[in-house]
Design a protein around this motif. Structure first.
Motif, short mmCIF file in Angstrom:
data_model
loop_
_atom_site.label_atom_id
_atom_site.label_comp_id
_atom_site.label_asym_id
_atom_site.label_seq_id
_atom_site.Cartn_x
_atom_site.Cartn_y
_atom_site.Cartn_z
N GLU A 14 0.84 -1.21 0.00
CA GLU A 14 0.00 0.00 0.00
C GLU A 14 0.87 1.25 0.00
O GLU A 14 0.55 2.23 -0.68
N LYS A 15 1.96 1.25 0.74
CA LYS A 15 2.86 2.41 0.75
C LYS A 15 3.50 2.60 -0.62
O LYS A 15 3.60 3.72 -1.12
N TYR A 16 3.94 1.51 -1.24
CA TYR A 16 4.53 1.62 -2.57
C TYR A 16 3.51 2.16 -3.58
O TYR A 16 3.86 2.96 -4.44
N ARG A 17 2.28 1.74 -3.46
CA ARG A 17 1.23 2.21 -4.38
C ARG A 17 0.92 3.69 -4.15
O ARG A 17 0.82 4.47 -5.09
N THR A 18 0.80 4.08 -2.89
CA THR A 18 0.40 5.45 -2.57
C THR A 18 1.54 6.45 -2.74
O THR A 18 1.31 7.59 -3.13
N CYS A 46 2.85 6.06 -9.70
CA CYS A 46 2.32 4.92 -10.46
C CYS A 46 0.86 5.10 -10.87
O CYS A 46 0.28 4.20 -11.47
N ASN A 47 0.26 6.22 -10.54
CA ASN A 47 -1.14 6.49 -10.87
C ASN A 47 -2.08 5.36 -10.45
O ASN A 47 -3.01 5.00 -11.16
N GLY A 48 -1.80 4.78 -9.28
CA GLY A 48 -2.67 3.75 -8.74
C GLY A 48 -2.38 2.34 -9.21
O GLY A 48 -2.99 1.39 -8.73
N ASP A 49 -1.44 2.17 -10.14
CA ASP A 49 -1.08 0.84 -10.65
C ASP A 49 0.34 0.52 -10.21
O ASP A 49 1.31 0.81 -10.91
N VAL A 50 0.46 -0.07 -9.02
CA VAL A 50 1.78 -0.29 -8.41
C VAL A 50 2.70 -1.11 -9.31
O VAL A 50 3.91 -0.89 -9.34
N PHE A 104 6.80 -1.18 -10.13
CA PHE A 104 7.52 -2.19 -9.37
C PHE A 104 7.02 -3.57 -9.78
O PHE A 104 5.81 -3.81 -9.77
N SER A 105 7.94 -4.46 -10.06
CA SER A 105 7.53 -5.83 -10.39
C SER A 105 7.09 -6.55 -9.12
O SER A 105 7.41 -6.14 -8.00
N LYS A 106 6.36 -7.64 -9.30
CA LYS A 106 5.98 -8.45 -8.15
C LYS A 106 7.23 -8.95 -7.43
O LYS A 106 7.24 -9.06 -6.20
N ASP A 107 8.29 -9.24 -8.17
CA ASP A 107 9.53 -9.70 -7.55
C ASP A 107 10.12 -8.63 -6.62
O ASP A 107 10.57 -8.94 -5.52
N VAL A 108 10.12 -7.37 -7.05
CA VAL A 108 10.64 -6.29 -6.22
C VAL A 108 9.78 -6.13 -4.96
O VAL A 108 10.30 -6.01 -3.85
N PHE A 151 10.00 6.44 -3.63
CA PHE A 151 10.93 5.34 -3.85
C PHE A 151 11.75 5.60 -5.12
O PHE A 151 11.91 4.73 -5.97
N ALA A 152 12.29 6.79 -5.22
CA ALA A 152 12.97 7.24 -6.44
C ALA A 152 14.11 6.33 -6.86
O ALA A 152 14.33 6.13 -8.06
#
Length: 160
Positions: free
Chosen positions: A42-46, A50-54, A58-62, A138-139
């Motif tokens: 949720e933090k990575y998304r917010t 990413c405009n709401g598309d995490v 970021f890949s699922k692996d990351v 997360f630059a």
């Protein structure tokens, strides 16, 4: 200031609970890998650009690697505890004080908080301010090349 206040009202709950009850939160997150994943993703998304598309950033692996680092080492507590300590021992410049260490700012548009440039110039020995075209909190993961180039450009004139 209005933009910052609106963000605090909409998104600041995490900082409040981490700043007041970090142990309780940490025990719950350490006890539940699903809860930990939800909290972190949720933090990575917010906080990212990413405009709401995490997964656009970021890949699922990351994302899973990040969650697993906290899960396996059980270190979510140290990341939440920082908010508690900061609330009890804030670092504030007094009127007229200034940090003289050469300072650079890479201003990413989706960063969760950034000062107006004028404030930074008043409070710090601002040597470089770069308006980045994209990126967020997360630059280093979102825009690694731009960030590296900016850090190198900042230090180049400071070399002896």
């Amino acid at each position: 200031m209005a933009q910052r206040e609106a963000w605090v009202q909409a998104e600041g709950g995490y900082a409040h609970i981490q700043g007041t009850k970090p142990q309780t939160l940490s025990y719950g997150l350490n006890d539940s890998p699903a809860g930990l994943a939800a909290w972190i993703v949720e933090k990575y998304r917010t906080w990212s650009d990413c405009n709401g598309d995490v997964e656009s950033r970021f890949s699922k692996d990351v994302l899973l690697t990040t969650v697993m680092i906290y899960w396996v080492t059980q270190t979510i507590n140290s990341s939440t505890r920082l908010y508690y300590e900061t609330q009890r021992h804030p670092w504030d410049l007094k009127q007229g004080e200034r940090v003289e260490t050469p300072t650079g700012v890479a201003a990413f548009p989706a960063e969760i908080s950034r000062p107006p440039r004028e404030w930074a110039e008043r409070s710090f020995n601002l040597q470089r301010w770069t308006e980045m075209p994209s990126g967020g909190h997360f630059a280093a993961l979102e825009e690694p090349q731009r960030l590296v180039e900016d850090i190198r450009a900042f230090f180049r004139p400071l070399r002896g």
